[in-house]
Design an enzyme around this catalytic site. Structure first.
Site, PDB file in Angstrom:
ATOM      1  N   GLU A 173      30.975  45.748  29.403  1.00 45.96           N
ATOM      2  CA  GLU A 173      30.226  44.484  29.317  1.00 45.96           C
ATOM      3  C   GLU A 173      31.188  43.409  28.826  1.00 45.96           C
ATOM      4  O   GLU A 173      31.680  43.476  27.702  1.00 45.96           O
ATOM      5  CB  GLU A 173      29.055  44.620  28.340  1.00 45.96           C
ATOM      6  CG  GLU A 173      28.082  45.743  28.672  1.00 45.96           C
ATOM      7  CD  GLU A 173      27.157  45.413  29.850  1.00 45.96           C
ATOM      8  OE1 GLU A 173      27.089  44.222  30.247  1.00 45.96           O
ATOM      9  OE2 GLU A 173      26.522  46.345  30.362  1.00 45.96           O
ATOM     10  N   HIS A 196      25.098  44.064  39.170  1.00 44.72           N
ATOM     11  CA  HIS A 196      24.057  43.072  38.878  1.00 44.72           C
ATOM     12  C   HIS A 196      24.531  41.731  39.448  1.00 44.72           C
ATOM     13  O   HIS A 196      25.606  41.241  39.067  1.00 44.72           O
ATOM     14  CB  HIS A 196      23.810  42.964  37.372  1.00 44.72           C
ATOM     15  CG  HIS A 196      23.170  44.191  36.808  1.00 44.72           C
ATOM     16  ND1 HIS A 196      23.587  44.794  35.650  1.00 44.72           N
ATOM     17  CD2 HIS A 196      22.130  44.937  37.279  1.00 44.72           C
ATOM     18  CE1 HIS A 196      22.824  45.861  35.416  1.00 44.72           C
ATOM     19  NE2 HIS A 196      21.942  45.973  36.388  1.00 44.72           N
ATOM     20  N   GLU A 223      25.947  38.687  37.378  1.00 42.73           N
ATOM     21  CA  GLU A 223      27.024  38.917  36.413  1.00 42.73           C
ATOM     22  C   GLU A 223      28.357  38.580  37.086  1.00 42.73           C
ATOM     23  O   GLU A 223      29.034  39.424  37.676  1.00 42.73           O
ATOM     24  CB  GLU A 223      26.969  40.362  35.911  1.00 42.73           C
ATOM     25  CG  GLU A 223      25.630  40.608  35.195  1.00 42.73           C
ATOM     26  CD  GLU A 223      25.465  42.020  34.692  1.00 42.73           C
ATOM     27  OE1 GLU A 223      24.414  42.277  34.086  1.00 42.73           O
ATOM     28  OE2 GLU A 223      26.359  42.859  34.887  1.00 42.73           O
TER      29      GLU A 223
END
Ligand code: ZN
Length: 325
Positions: free
Chosen positions: A210, A58, A61
């Site tokens: 994450e 992404h 990010e």
């Protein structure tokens, strides 16, 4: 302040890195834009661990991009310390350059050989390239890991957590704990993410990690990820010989249900900005999609990645439950 090394790394320019490892006698290859492979040189396939680390799948990010750039810049000063066969991927280079999550469609929903949807999207070709490079890298090897590093869009009760596909691997979950991951979500069901692909199709131990929240390149507070950074630095230099620390075992969850947006009528019953791991009581209504309803089961469920604005056909959220160990 962002270093030149990091700026180049985010563009997929690995020239400084490549020359340092080449000079130290490694076999360095760049099979694709944004992909570098650094392996022990030799005729026979190396018995070393094969470690794939991907960042920037992404484009917005940025913290893992900065973190990997720092780790590799440091390692390149003493390249002979590299103890694994390493492939590093900077996922969506074009989106990173534009500080966007993606150009046409979310790249991390396209890692499937049976893909028919979104084949015309710019990201579809990139997914094919990355799957091919990962296959080449892992093919014929036993001890293989893939860490796909992300940051979450919204706040989370656990700022660092990982989605772990495949069979429950307690040793890997324990390593994640030592790497500062507070919660591990087991997802045995195949999905269309990169880590699911490398697990299901290439037999790798993998996860989507994450790390904190989305931030601007060069302005991320990497001090939140000291444990992760240290664990990765140790993994690069000693493979898996580092001892496990059971004091840091993460909380373990498993996926209970996926919220799939089947039509434009899809609606969550709660605010889309709700924190990750927000708890919902048994039997609570969580989403509607025309006639279809999504309801919590017999035990409390916790929401992850709520995002009702995804395209029709894609996952608009994940509901997880505490796993009994
Ligand atoms: Zn992500």
């Amino acid at each position: 302040m962002q270093s030149d090394f990091c700026t180049n790394f985010a563009r997929g320019d690995f020239s400084a890195l490549a020359s340092s490892f080449e000079l130290a006698g490694f076999n360095v290859q760049q099979p694709l834009a944004g992909v570098v492979q650094i392996c022990e040189d030799g005729e026979t396939a190396s018995a070393r661990m094969r470690l794939l680390i991907s960042v920037g799948v992404h484009g917005d990010e940025t913290a893992p991009i900065e973190m990997m750039a720092l780790l590799l810049e440091e390692l390149a000063k003493t390249p002979q310390q590299l103890a694994v066969d390493l492939m590093v991927m900077v996922g969506n280079i074009d989106a990173i350059a534009q500080a966007k999550r993606f150009i046409d469609v979310d790249l991390n929903r396209l890692f499937t050989p049976q893909r028919t949807q979104f084949n015309n999207a710019q990201e579809a070709q990139r997914a094919d390239q990355l799957m091919h490079a990962a296959t080449q890298f892992f093919d014929g090897h036993q001890n293989k890991w893939h860490l796909d590093l992300h940051t979450a869009i919204r706040a989370s009760f656990y700022p660092t957590f990982a989605i772990v596909p495949g069979k429950h691997n307690p040793a890997f979950v324990s390593w994640l704990g030592s790497a500062g991951i507070a919660a591990a979500v087991l997802n045995p069901q195949a999905s269309v993410t990169f880590s699911s692909y490398t697990c299901k199709h290439l037999g790798a131990v993998s996860c989507t990690a994450e790390l904190g929240r989305i931030g601007e390149m060069g302005k991320n507070d990497l001090s939140q990820f000291v444990a992760t950074q240290a664990a990765l630095a140790a993994l690069l230099r000693s493979g898996l010989s580092a001892t496990e620390n059971t004091d840091t075992a993460p909380l373990v969850f498993r996926v209970a249900q996926e919220l799939i947006k089947r039509s434009e009528a899809f609606q969550l019953t709660f605010d889309g900005n709700t924190q990750n791991f927000t708890e919902f009581a048994p039997n609570a209504l969580i989403a509607t999609d025309g006639e279809l309803t999504y309801v919590v089961g017999a035990e409390p469920e916790y929401v992850l990645f709520p995002n009702p604005s995804v395209r029709v056909g894609l996952r608009a959220g994940l509901m997880v439950v505490r796993a009994v160990e």
